[in-house]
Design a protein around this motif. Structure first.
Motif, PDB file in Angstrom:
ATOM      1  N   ASP A  37      13.380 -25.291  30.304  1.00 52.06           N
ATOM      2  CA  ASP A  37      12.186 -24.626  30.037  1.00 52.06           C
ATOM      3  C   ASP A  37      12.288 -23.771  28.842  1.00 52.06           C
ATOM      4  O   ASP A  37      11.648 -23.730  27.951  1.00 52.06           O
ATOM      5  CB  ASP A  37      11.562 -23.878  30.978  1.00 52.06           C
ATOM      6  CG  ASP A  37      11.115 -24.805  32.189  1.00 52.06           C
ATOM      7  OD1 ASP A  37      10.821 -26.019  31.797  1.00 52.06           O
ATOM      8  OD2 ASP A  37      10.906 -24.170  33.314  1.00 52.06           O
ATOM      9  N   GLU A  38      13.753 -23.068  28.698  1.00 52.14           N
ATOM     10  CA  GLU A  38      13.822 -22.301  27.790  1.00 52.14           C
ATOM     11  C   GLU A  38      14.161 -22.900  26.424  1.00 52.14           C
ATOM     12  O   GLU A  38      13.525 -22.538  25.319  1.00 52.14           O
ATOM     13  CB  GLU A  38      14.993 -21.216  28.120  1.00 52.14           C
ATOM     14  CG  GLU A  38      14.768 -20.333  29.303  1.00 52.14           C
ATOM     15  CD  GLU A  38      13.825 -19.295  29.053  1.00 52.14           C
ATOM     16  OE1 GLU A  38      13.287 -18.966  27.760  1.00 52.14           O
ATOM     17  OE2 GLU A  38      12.751 -18.857  29.846  1.00 52.14           O
ATOM     18  N   ILE A  39      14.915 -23.923  26.407  1.00 53.21           N
ATOM     19  CA  ILE A  39      15.076 -24.858  25.349  1.00 53.21           C
ATOM     20  C   ILE A  39      13.893 -25.635  24.803  1.00 53.21           C
ATOM     21  O   ILE A  39      13.631 -25.437  23.671  1.00 53.21           O
ATOM     22  CB  ILE A  39      16.281 -25.944  25.712  1.00 53.21           C
ATOM     23  CG1 ILE A  39      17.543 -25.118  25.905  1.00 53.21           C
ATOM     24  CG2 ILE A  39      16.336 -26.848  24.568  1.00 53.21           C
ATOM     25  CD1 ILE A  39      18.745 -26.034  26.129  1.00 53.21           C
ATOM     26  N   THR A  40      13.056 -25.917  25.666  1.00 56.26           N
ATOM     27  CA  THR A  40      11.889 -26.587  25.287  1.00 56.26           C
ATOM     28  C   THR A  40      10.836 -25.392  24.490  1.00 56.26           C
ATOM     29  O   THR A  40      10.324 -25.691  23.549  1.00 56.26           O
ATOM     30  CB  THR A  40      11.031 -27.088  26.331  1.00 56.26           C
ATOM     31  OG1 THR A  40      11.860 -27.860  27.088  1.00 56.26           O
ATOM     32  CG2 THR A  40       9.614 -27.687  25.866  1.00 56.26           C
ATOM     33  N   GLY A  41      10.826 -24.250  25.178  1.00 61.04           N
ATOM     34  CA  GLY A  41      10.003 -23.138  24.256  1.00 61.04           C
ATOM     35  C   GLY A  41      10.712 -23.023  23.068  1.00 61.04           C
ATOM     36  O   GLY A  41       9.893 -22.549  22.198  1.00 61.04           O
ATOM     37  N   LEU A  42      11.811 -22.791  23.100  1.00 63.84           N
ATOM     38  CA  LEU A  42      12.620 -22.634  21.561  1.00 63.84           C
ATOM     39  C   LEU A  42      12.186 -23.624  20.390  1.00 63.84           C
ATOM     40  O   LEU A  42      12.133 -23.396  19.570  1.00 63.84           O
ATOM     41  CB  LEU A  42      14.074 -22.405  21.572  1.00 63.84           C
ATOM     42  CG  LEU A  42      14.650 -21.227  22.364  1.00 63.84           C
ATOM     43  CD1 LEU A  42      16.152 -21.335  22.646  1.00 63.84           C
ATOM     44  CD2 LEU A  42      14.432 -19.809  21.561  1.00 63.84           C
ATOM     45  N   ARG A  43      12.383 -24.795  20.968  1.00 62.63           N
ATOM     46  CA  ARG A  43      12.072 -26.082  20.216  1.00 62.63           C
ATOM     47  C   ARG A  43      10.443 -25.812  19.643  1.00 62.63           C
ATOM     48  O   ARG A  43      10.393 -26.131  18.448  1.00 62.63           O
ATOM     49  CB  ARG A  43      12.250 -27.578  20.932  1.00 62.63           C
ATOM     50  CG  ARG A  43      13.654 -27.900  20.919  1.00 62.63           C
ATOM     51  CD  ARG A  43      13.799 -29.225  21.434  1.00 62.63           C
ATOM     52  NE  ARG A  43      15.345 -29.253  21.724  1.00 62.63           N
ATOM     53  CZ  ARG A  43      15.931 -30.347  22.396  1.00 62.63           C
ATOM     54  NH1 ARG A  43      14.842 -31.071  23.412  1.00 62.63           N
ATOM     55  NH2 ARG A  43      17.061 -30.473  22.411  1.00 62.63           N
ATOM     56  N   SER A  44       9.660 -25.607  20.633  1.00 63.19           N
ATOM     57  CA  SER A  44       8.480 -25.321  20.001  1.00 63.19           C
ATOM     58  C   SER A  44       8.198 -24.359  19.165  1.00 63.19           C
ATOM     59  O   SER A  44       7.188 -24.430  18.152  1.00 63.19           O
ATOM     60  CB  SER A  44       7.359 -25.242  21.417  1.00 63.19           C
ATOM     61  OG  SER A  44       7.635 -23.914  22.224  1.00 63.19           O
ATOM     62  N   GLN A  45       8.947 -23.124  19.161  1.00 66.61           N
ATOM     63  CA  GLN A  45       8.935 -22.156  18.409  1.00 66.61           C
ATOM     64  C   GLN A  45       9.444 -22.519  17.046  1.00 66.61           C
ATOM     65  O   GLN A  45       8.972 -22.317  15.987  1.00 66.61           O
ATOM     66  CB  GLN A  45       9.614 -20.834  18.986  1.00 66.61           C
ATOM     67  CG  GLN A  45       8.846 -20.176  20.059  1.00 66.61           C
ATOM     68  CD  GLN A  45       9.406 -18.907  20.478  1.00 66.61           C
ATOM     69  OE1 GLN A  45      10.778 -18.821  20.087  1.00 66.61           O
ATOM     70  NE2 GLN A  45       8.882 -18.119  21.289  1.00 66.61           N
ATOM     71  N   VAL A  46      10.359 -23.395  17.279  1.00 66.78           N
ATOM     72  CA  VAL A  46      11.173 -23.992  15.734  1.00 66.78           C
ATOM     73  C   VAL A  46      10.062 -24.610  15.229  1.00 66.78           C
ATOM     74  O   VAL A  46      10.142 -24.688  13.643  1.00 66.78           O
ATOM     75  CB  VAL A  46      12.734 -24.397  16.040  1.00 66.78           C
ATOM     76  CG1 VAL A  46      13.003 -25.226  15.071  1.00 66.78           C
ATOM     77  CG2 VAL A  46      13.653 -23.464  16.710  1.00 66.78           C
ATOM     78  N   LYS A  47       9.242 -25.600  15.902  1.00 68.26           N
ATOM     79  CA  LYS A  47       8.585 -26.420  15.183  1.00 68.26           C
ATOM     80  C   LYS A  47       7.292 -25.687  14.544  1.00 68.26           C
ATOM     81  O   LYS A  47       6.899 -26.014  13.608  1.00 68.26           O
ATOM     82  CB  LYS A  47       7.869 -27.345  16.183  1.00 68.26           C
ATOM     83  CG  LYS A  47       8.985 -28.783  16.590  1.00 68.26           C
ATOM     84  CD  LYS A  47       8.242 -29.580  17.699  1.00 68.26           C
ATOM     85  CE  LYS A  47       9.250 -30.390  18.239  1.00 68.26           C
ATOM     86  NZ  LYS A  47       8.570 -31.379  19.160  1.00 68.26           N
ATOM     87  N   LEU A  48       6.814 -24.469  15.438  1.00 70.08           N
ATOM     88  CA  LEU A  48       5.827 -23.924  14.690  1.00 70.08           C
ATOM     89  C   LEU A  48       6.314 -23.240  13.275  1.00 70.08           C
ATOM     90  O   LEU A  48       5.522 -23.133  12.400  1.00 70.08           O
ATOM     91  CB  LEU A  48       5.313 -22.859  15.691  1.00 70.08           C
ATOM     92  CG  LEU A  48       4.420 -23.282  16.861  1.00 70.08           C
ATOM     93  CD1 LEU A  48       4.391 -21.942  17.662  1.00 70.08           C
ATOM     94  CD2 LEU A  48       3.008 -23.851  16.391  1.00 70.08           C
ATOM     95  N   LEU A  49       7.482 -22.577  13.409  1.00 67.43           N
ATOM     96  CA  LEU A  49       8.199 -22.071  12.393  1.00 67.43           C
ATOM     97  C   LEU A  49       8.288 -22.920  11.162  1.00 67.43           C
ATOM     98  O   LEU A  49       8.169 -22.633   9.928  1.00 67.43           O
ATOM     99  CB  LEU A  49       9.270 -21.190  12.546  1.00 67.43           C
ATOM    100  CG  LEU A  49       9.420 -20.198  13.447  1.00 67.43           C
ATOM    101  CD1 LEU A  49      10.864 -19.512  13.805  1.00 67.43           C
ATOM    102  CD2 LEU A  49       8.622 -18.872  12.599  1.00 67.43           C
TER     103      LEU A  49
END
Length: 123
Positions: A37-49
């Motif tokens: 879940d944490e990695i998925t959250g980080l990936r979504s934040q990276v996509k947003l950035l």
């Protein structure tokens, strides 16, 4: 570069500052957090950035193109003004010469009229 991941993430994931480095080190508490879940959250934040960075890049390109177009317009306007000033100066010189000719002709006409008048009244 150290990103503030603590603010947007759940419990169990925190950042640890690394002195003088561009790396981010994460510390995950396996008891309170699920790694996937944490990695998925980080990936979504990276996509947003990444999307924000692309948007900033496209806006910067648009602004640069606009400024280049504006600069070309200014250069063309300066060239037009320069050409018009050159034409105006030539016109002023020509009209100045014409004024001198008109003044000389007027003086000759006045002299001729005075001459004729003096001839008429001497008789």
């Amino acid at each position: 570069m150290l990103l503030p991941i603590d603010q947007g993430c759940r419990e169990g994931l925190s950042t640890r500052p690394v002195a003088g480095s561009d790396e981010i080190q994460l510390r995950i508490d396996p008891i309170h957090a699920d790694l996937d879940d944490e990695i998925t959250g980080l990936r979504s934040q990276v996509k947003l950035l990444r999307n924000v960075a692309e948007e900033i890049g496209s806006e910067a390109k648009f602004q640069r193109d606009f400024l280049d177009h504006l600069q070309m317009t200014m250069i063309k306007a300066q060239a037009g003004v320069k050409n018009n000033l050159r034409k105006l100066n030539k016109s002023i010189v020509r009209s100045g010469s014409n004024h001198v000719v008109h003044v000389v002709l007027f003086a000759l006409l006045c002299f001729f009229i005075v001459y004729l008048w003096s001839k008429m009244f001497k008789r």
